[in-house]
Design a protein around this motif. Structure first.
Motif, PDB file in Angstrom:
ATOM      1  N   GLU A 192       0.804  -1.224   0.000  1.00 28.99           N
ATOM      2  CA  GLU A 192       0.000   0.000   0.000  1.00 28.99           C
ATOM      3  C   GLU A 192       0.838   1.275   0.000  1.00 28.99           C
ATOM      4  O   GLU A 192       0.449   2.276  -0.601  1.00 28.99           O
ATOM      5  CB  GLU A 192      -0.938  -0.004   1.207  1.00 28.99           C
ATOM      6  CG  GLU A 192      -1.933  -1.167   1.200  1.00 28.99           C
ATOM      7  CD  GLU A 192      -2.883  -1.118   2.380  1.00 28.99           C
ATOM      8  OE1 GLU A 192      -3.545  -0.078   2.555  1.00 28.99           O
ATOM      9  OE2 GLU A 192      -2.944  -2.114   3.139  1.00 28.99           O
ATOM     10  N   VAL A 193       1.976   1.241   0.682  1.00 34.87           N
ATOM     11  CA  VAL A 193       2.838   2.427   0.731  1.00 34.87           C
ATOM     12  C   VAL A 193       3.801   2.447  -0.450  1.00 34.87           C
ATOM     13  O   VAL A 193       4.176   3.510  -0.945  1.00 34.87           O
ATOM     14  CB  VAL A 193       3.610   2.478   2.067  1.00 34.87           C
ATOM     15  CG1 VAL A 193       4.563   3.668   2.107  1.00 34.87           C
ATOM     16  CG2 VAL A 193       2.629   2.546   3.237  1.00 34.87           C
ATOM     17  N   GLY A 194       4.184   1.255  -0.912  1.00 30.12           N
ATOM     18  CA  GLY A 194       5.061   1.172  -2.078  1.00 30.12           C
ATOM     19  C   GLY A 194       6.534   1.076  -1.754  1.00 30.12           C
ATOM     20  O   GLY A 194       7.385   1.409  -2.590  1.00 30.12           O
ATOM     21  N   LEU A 195       6.881   0.601  -0.545  1.00 28.08           N
ATOM     22  CA  LEU A 195       8.294   0.432  -0.207  1.00 28.08           C
ATOM     23  C   LEU A 195       8.864  -0.783  -0.928  1.00 28.08           C
ATOM     24  O   LEU A 195       8.167  -1.775  -1.151  1.00 28.08           O
ATOM     25  CB  LEU A 195       8.468   0.281   1.306  1.00 28.08           C
ATOM     26  CG  LEU A 195       7.974   1.442   2.180  1.00 28.08           C
ATOM     27  CD1 LEU A 195       8.441   1.258   3.615  1.00 28.08           C
ATOM     28  CD2 LEU A 195       8.431   2.791   1.642  1.00 28.08           C
ATOM     29  N   ASP A 196      10.128  -0.699  -1.269  1.00 28.10           N
ATOM     30  CA  ASP A 196      10.802  -1.742  -2.038  1.00 28.10           C
ATOM     31  C   ASP A 196      11.170  -2.912  -1.122  1.00 28.10           C
ATOM     32  O   ASP A 196      11.970  -2.759  -0.193  1.00 28.10           O
ATOM     33  CB  ASP A 196      12.059  -1.159  -2.685  1.00 28.10           C
ATOM     34  CG  ASP A 196      12.719  -2.118  -3.668  1.00 28.10           C
ATOM     35  OD1 ASP A 196      12.358  -3.310  -3.678  1.00 28.10           O
ATOM     36  OD2 ASP A 196      13.606  -1.664  -4.412  1.00 28.10           O
ATOM     37  N   SER A 197      10.609  -4.069  -1.380  1.00 30.18           N
ATOM     38  CA  SER A 197      10.860  -5.240  -0.540  1.00 30.18           C
ATOM     39  C   SER A 197      12.223  -5.864  -0.799  1.00 30.18           C
ATOM     40  O   SER A 197      12.678  -6.720  -0.030  1.00 30.18           O
ATOM     41  CB  SER A 197       9.774  -6.293  -0.770  1.00 30.18           C
ATOM     42  OG  SER A 197       9.795  -6.743  -2.119  1.00 30.18           O
ATOM     43  N   GLU A 198      12.889  -5.444  -1.868  1.00 32.74           N
ATOM     44  CA  GLU A 198      14.156  -6.063  -2.249  1.00 32.74           C
ATOM     45  C   GLU A 198      15.364  -5.402  -1.593  1.00 32.74           C
ATOM     46  O   GLU A 198      16.479  -5.909  -1.708  1.00 32.74           O
ATOM     47  CB  GLU A 198      14.315  -6.018  -3.775  1.00 32.74           C
ATOM     48  CG  GLU A 198      13.225  -6.762  -4.536  1.00 32.74           C
ATOM     49  CD  GLU A 198      13.180  -8.243  -4.180  1.00 32.74           C
ATOM     50  OE1 GLU A 198      14.267  -8.846  -4.041  1.00 32.74           O
ATOM     51  OE2 GLU A 198      12.067  -8.782  -4.026  1.00 32.74           O
ATOM     52  N   ILE A 199      15.158  -4.272  -0.930  1.00 32.24           N
ATOM     53  CA  ILE A 199      16.284  -3.591  -0.288  1.00 32.24           C
ATOM     54  C   ILE A 199      16.135  -3.650   1.226  1.00 32.24           C
ATOM     55  O   ILE A 199      15.050  -3.882   1.755  1.00 32.24           O
ATOM     56  CB  ILE A 199      16.400  -2.118  -0.751  1.00 32.24           C
ATOM     57  CG1 ILE A 199      15.139  -1.326  -0.364  1.00 32.24           C
ATOM     58  CG2 ILE A 199      16.646  -2.043  -2.244  1.00 32.24           C
ATOM     59  CD1 ILE A 199      15.237   0.152  -0.693  1.00 32.24           C
ATOM     60  N   ARG A 200      17.244  -3.419   1.915  1.00 33.27           N
ATOM     61  CA  ARG A 200      17.252  -3.478   3.373  1.00 33.27           C
ATOM     62  C   ARG A 200      16.653  -2.196   3.953  1.00 33.27           C
ATOM     63  O   ARG A 200      17.012  -1.095   3.546  1.00 33.27           O
ATOM     64  CB  ARG A 200      18.684  -3.663   3.877  1.00 33.27           C
ATOM     65  CG  ARG A 200      18.793  -3.890   5.374  1.00 33.27           C
ATOM     66  CD  ARG A 200      20.247  -4.168   5.756  1.00 33.27           C
ATOM     67  NE  ARG A 200      20.402  -4.362   7.182  1.00 33.27           N
ATOM     68  CZ  ARG A 200      20.201  -5.506   7.814  1.00 33.27           C
ATOM     69  NH1 ARG A 200      19.855  -6.577   7.112  1.00 33.27           N
ATOM     70  NH2 ARG A 200      20.351  -5.611   9.113  1.00 33.27           N
ATOM     71  N   TRP A 201      15.759  -2.345   4.918  1.00 37.72           N
ATOM     72  CA  TRP A 201      15.092  -1.190   5.514  1.00 37.72           C
ATOM     73  C   TRP A 201      15.780  -0.779   6.821  1.00 37.72           C
ATOM     74  O   TRP A 201      15.159  -0.695   7.867  1.00 37.72           O
ATOM     75  CB  TRP A 201      13.628  -1.503   5.802  1.00 37.72           C
ATOM     76  CG  TRP A 201      12.787  -1.775   4.599  1.00 37.72           C
ATOM     77  CD1 TRP A 201      13.189  -1.821   3.295  1.00 37.72           C
ATOM     78  CD2 TRP A 201      11.385  -2.055   4.588  1.00 37.72           C
ATOM     79  NE1 TRP A 201      12.138  -2.108   2.463  1.00 37.72           N
ATOM     80  CE2 TRP A 201      11.008  -2.258   3.232  1.00 37.72           C
ATOM     81  CE3 TRP A 201      10.411  -2.164   5.571  1.00 37.72           C
ATOM     82  CZ2 TRP A 201       9.702  -2.554   2.854  1.00 37.72           C
ATOM     83  CZ3 TRP A 201       9.114  -2.463   5.200  1.00 37.72           C
ATOM     84  CH2 TRP A 201       8.763  -2.650   3.855  1.00 37.72           C
ATOM     85  N   GLY A 202      17.047  -0.506   6.773  1.00 36.83           N
ATOM     86  CA  GLY A 202      17.738  -0.053   7.974  1.00 36.83           C
ATOM     87  C   GLY A 202      17.381   1.385   8.287  1.00 36.83           C
ATOM     88  O   GLY A 202      16.796   1.704   9.324  1.00 36.83           O
ATOM     89  N   CYS A 203      17.751   2.255   7.358  1.00 35.14           N
ATOM     90  CA  CYS A 203      17.350   3.666   7.415  1.00 35.14           C
ATOM     91  C   CYS A 203      17.018   4.053   5.985  1.00 35.14           C
ATOM     92  O   CYS A 203      17.899   4.357   5.189  1.00 35.14           O
ATOM     93  CB  CYS A 203      18.467   4.530   7.985  1.00 35.14           C
ATOM     94  SG  CYS A 203      18.048   6.290   8.079  1.00 35.14           S
TER      95      CYS A 203
END
Length: 356
Positions: free
Chosen positions: A321-332
């Motif tokens: 829904e937000v569109g964040l990329d699931s393939e990259i690390r969500w550190g910051c």
């Protein structure tokens, strides 16, 4: 168990010695006022000591219109009155936790402003309120004497503390991942329903509006004062992040420092201790291992805890829904304005928090 409770007046031990100073300060009418609140079944915030044997804090909040018992009067809408407020200082920043509760109630009720009356002798309380944007706005005279009227309205000054808890969305936005073992102690109002409140203690890093976190995530070096951070609680061990990792809170950056910028360990420990979940032993170890590193530095970030999301979007929602990329690390992870706005919507954030 969290020792800050909301209770009816009739459930509170009015004979507790904690109330003696209030009975003295308001010798004309305080006891009758209390009995009336008992009859009305009104409620107040009560802070107990760790074993719940005595009271260490009390706060009563009330919505008011056409306030004419102060000079000058407030006649332009609904205000939140901090009616009775006292806490025993214990070096754990209890005052900040009460201040945050005041703002939370004010935002939910969309009031014009907040006011409190305080005697001159309570200079600590006066300074606490002024630190977070209250200003002298008049006096209240009664049989108990003359009190200062302190007032705060929704406005933006550019001073992060005085503007708290409001957020200026014109700055950059990021998603910051924090492990569960640190999360709830830093953000007690963002506790998940699956967590036990027994892990929330009356300590500085739990009570404080200001927080300090330490991390080796290198993109933290991009953060600047005033930037907005969405706190992302990572999954508990053994659970799937897709469903259990959630966005929980909105914070505002005050300062970002490389550990190497502290002149010595003492300065670093003093900077971190009040607002960090790390123990003295952990802080010392982190310093010894990282203070000399400049090529792959360890960052110390200080920020304010502004909003606990009413609804916590999980990783699934953040991707779909937000569109964040699931393939990259969500550190910051840097967010677009559109992504941030969507998180606010999913989190059911009251628009009164936001100043564009």
């Amino acid at each position: 168990m969290d020792n800050l409770k909301i209770q009816e007046f009739g459930e509170i031990d009015f004979s507790d010695p904690f109330f003696d100073t209030l009975k003295n300060d308001y010798s004309h009418g305080f006891i009758n006022w209390w009995l009336k609140k008992v009859q009305l079944q009104d409620k107040a915030f009560v802070l107990y000591n760790d074993n719940f044997s005595t009271i260490d804090g009390f706060m009563y909040l009330k919505l008011e219109n056409n306030i004419d018992d102060i000079n000058p009067p407030l006649m332009d809408g609904c205000y939140l009155k901090v009616g009775t407020f006292k806490f025993n200082p214990a070096g754990t920043l209890r005052g900040e936790r009460f201040i945050k509760k005041i703002f939370d109630v004010a935002i939910v009720n969309n009031v014009m402003g907040i006011y409190v009356t305080i005697f001159d002798k309570h200079d600590y309380l006066i300074n606490l309120f002024k630190r977070y944007g209250f200003h002298s706005a008049g006096v209240k005279k009664s049989d108990n004497g003359s009190e200062n009227v302190l007032l705060k309205k929704r406005q933006f000054t550019g001073n992060l503390e005085k503007d708290y808890p409001y957020i200026n969305t014109n700055n950059n936005k990021y998603l910051l991942a924090i492990y569960p073992k640190f999360h709830t102690q830093l953000f007690p109002d963002s506790i998940l329903i699956t967590e036990s409140s027994s892990i929330i203690h009356d300590v500085s890093h739990t009570n404080s509006i200001h927080k300090v976190y330490i991390s080796k995530i290198q993109t933290l070096g991009n953060l600047k004062k005033g930037d907005i951070v969405v706190i992302y609680r990572t999954a508990d061990e053994g659970k799937k992040a897709y469903f259990s990792s959630v966005a929980t809170s909105i914070c505002v950056i005050e300062e970002v420092r490389q550990m190497s910028t502290f002149s010595n360990k003492k300065e670093y420990v003093e900077y971190c201790t009040k607002y960090s979940v790390f123990t003295s032993e952990e802080l010392n170890k982190l310093y010894d291992e990282n203070h000399y590193k400049t090529s792959f530095p360890c960052y110390v970030i200080k920020f304010t805890y502004n909003i606990a999301l009413s609804h916590r979007p999980n990783r699934k929602a953040l991707i779909n829904e937000v569109g964040l990329d699931s393939e990259i690390r969500w550190g910051c992870l840097k967010l677009t304005d559109k992504q941030f706005d969507k998180i606010l919507k999913l989190g059911e954030v009251n628009e009164s928090f936001i100043i564009n």
